[in-house]
Design a protein around this motif. Sequence first.
Motif: not given
Length: 316
Positions: A1-3, A25-34, A42-46
């Motif tokens: 799922m996406l969070l 769980v795949v967490c979509l977080v803003r760029q700059g939060r490496a 799982q954390v993905r930046h977008c």
Amino acid sequence: MLLLGATGTIGRATARALVRHGHEVVCLVRQGRAEFVLPGAQVRHCDVTDAASFTRDGLRGEQFDTLVSCLASRTGAPADAWAIDHRAHVDALAAARSAGVTQMVLLSAICVQKPLLAFQQAKLAFEAELIASGLVYSIVRPTAFFKSLSGQVERVRSGKPFLVFGDGTLTACKPISDDDLAEYLAACVHDTSLHNRILPIGGPGPAITPREQGEHLFRALGKPPRFKHVPVRLLDTIIAVLSALGRVVPALAAKAELARIGRYYATESMLVWDAQAGRYDADATPSTGKDTLFDFYDRLAMGREAAPDRGDHAVF
């Protein structure tokens, strides 16, 4: 799922709850939060405000079943609210549907019952689109958060009075902790009784007023109670001045909106609104969880927990 919104305190708690319940769980977080890490997820930046980035960097051509959003505008100012609370959610919903999502759990706010502010209108506009989308939905409208009610702890600890509007009993709420709210959001994924519903929710125990919050905080810190009463008309004056100046200086118009938000929370209870009776109804406001605001104050007073950083939501 996406969070979405996983970097906030409620988003992090929700990620933990979803992982505990066995979800991938795949967490979509803003760029700059490496450096941002959520164990088990799982954390993905977008860029959630860019539909192309959301699809390319977030979805990556994969299929998902559920979208959970704890995403919200930082300030509630009109431009921010319509960009995040509405447009970003509209785009995310469209992209998620193309990736196979058939269910969405949305964290909204109980204050949209009486929409007088831009961010409330933005949230309601997306709620309507979600309901009309045909997806299975759960729209969760929580009452006040512990985070938003912790701003005066250090004031009181340092010997300053607790600030209240009016006599301190103008409003009431049933505060809910991050973890209790997160567990409720996670339950919305699998509990069919929570599907296709708008769900107001508060924490355990009776509704409490700002005066009662202050009284308990003084007791927890072992200090005699001292209150400073701020007249609501002071906020009205500030709003009027900023609004007038905002016609010339746009930045002041934005500050006027923030002052309106402050006045709203100073005069409106975070409880279920009974439109027919014209009043807020604590008994009609559902409760969940185990953690109370007074438990939280006690932990802060004993140093067992640090006061959360409220960022753009700080008032006092």
